[in-house]
Write an enzyme that holds these catalytic residues in place. Structure first.
Site, PDB file in Angstrom:
ATOM      1  N   TYR A  88       4.453 -10.527   5.612  1.00 32.52           N
ATOM      2  CA  TYR A  88       3.693 -10.045   4.446  1.00 32.52           C
ATOM      3  C   TYR A  88       4.681  -9.505   3.421  1.00 32.52           C
ATOM      4  O   TYR A  88       5.748  -8.981   3.794  1.00 32.52           O
ATOM      5  CB  TYR A  88       2.697  -8.957   4.894  1.00 32.52           C
ATOM      6  N   TYR A 105       0.242   0.121   3.695  1.00 33.43           N
ATOM      7  CA  TYR A 105       0.782  -0.707   4.775  1.00 33.43           C
ATOM      8  C   TYR A 105       1.784   0.080   5.623  1.00 33.43           C
ATOM      9  O   TYR A 105       2.243  -0.387   6.650  1.00 33.43           O
ATOM     10  CB  TYR A 105       1.422  -1.948   4.148  1.00 33.43           C
TER      11      TYR A 105
END
Ligand code: NAI
Length: 278
Positions: free
Chosen positions: A151, A161
């Protein structure tokens, strides 16, 4: 779904990380089957207890092998069982990610370090472990292809995140380093950096909907689906990409190279009352 192109005819593989129908690994397994591959499916024992994977195993004719990728003995066992079912393998998909800190909504500046170790072990170091045992136990065929899903948090800061940003940076580094070691055997190792995708792991992140919409609005082509990611991975497992290695390949509808979209400029101007616009 199209009938496929027989791009993986005769190829054999290991697919890690299919949990339920939405999982990117689940979509990749279906695409690999469509293209003629045979493979084993693997997930952590706790995930297999949910039972959803049985349906995919039946649909694709794939044996299911339990393996917690943080445990060396379980990986060795998986490699032995894979050999029994398939002999050597031509491709491996690593679609594994989990952060206890993200799950428990720990801020980056207040991480639980035991959980950080788990995040790195499960989400990144596991790629190293899998490749180590696969090579040592002679499971990897020459000319094979390894793909791990990553990602863009590895390069840019996405606050929600948390420690997964660091885990993805490590994952991409391991892919490059192992790629250089396996290159003499024609085995390539790449990461595919996929856009936000509505899966169990994805939607478990606080603020996921905002991140999904942001990426979708900025990417000129919009966010790619899990099925589109699957098609891309098929090309990387196929013989059509034999010299692509040690790369982090963005599969994001153009997000990585975009600044802002026209739609957002107009919406933001309206929202913040941009005088130039009147
Ligand atoms: P998912 O939740 O369907 O897949 C994650 C998998 O990791 C699950 O199958 C889970 O059981 C497995 N797993 C966790 N701990 C494990 C362990 N100790 N041993 C073996 N397996 C373990 O979610 P998704 O989204 O399909 O995730 C697959 C990969 O794609 C992950 O690496 C994720 O970070 C990556 N990715 C996901 C994006 C998204 O927005 N959903 C975007 C970019 C990358």
């Amino acid at each position: 779904m199209s009938d496929g192109y027989e791009l993986l005819k005769g190829k054999k593989g290991i697919i890690f990380g299919a949990l339920d129908e939405r999982s990117i690994a689940w979509r990749i397994a279906l695409a690999c089957k469509r293209e003629g591959a045979d493979f084993v499916l693997s997930n952590a024992p706790v995930a297999l207890r949910l039972g959803a994977l049985d349906a995919l195993g039946e649909e694709t004719g794939a044996p299911i092998i339990a393996c917690d990728v943080t445990k060396d003995d379980e990986i060795e066992d998986l490699m032995n069982q894979t050999k029994e079912h398939l002999g050597g393998v031509d491709f491996i998909l690593h679609a594994i990610g989990m952060s206890p800190n993200v799950r428990k909504k720990k801020e980056y500046t207040d991480l639980n370090y035991n959980w950080l170790q788990q995040t790195l072990d499960i989400s990144a170091i596991s790629l190293h472990r899998v490749l180590h045992h696969a090579e040592k136990m002679d499971v990897l065929n020459d000319g094979g292809s390894i793909v791990a899903l990553s990602y863009i948090g590895a390069q840019r800061i996405f606050s929600k995140y948390s420690d997964m940003n660091d885990a993805k940076a490590l994952l991409e580094s391991i892919a490059r380093n192992y790629g250089s070691r396996l290159a003499p055997r024609g085995i390539r190792v790449n990461t595919v950096s996929q856009a936000p995708t509505k899966t169990s792991a994805g939607t478990g992140i606080k603020g996921f909907d905002g991140m999904y919409t942001f990426a979708d609005m900025i990417a000129p082509m919009g966010n790619p689906s899990a099925d589109e990611c699957a098609d891309y991975c098929v090309t990387l497992f196929s013989d059509l990409t034999r010299k692509v290695t040690m790369q982090n390949l963005f599969h994001d509808g153009g997000f990585v190279n975009s600044g802002i979209s026209e739609e957002m400029i107009n919406d933001l101007a309206k929202f913040y009352g941009d005088k130039d616009d009147e």
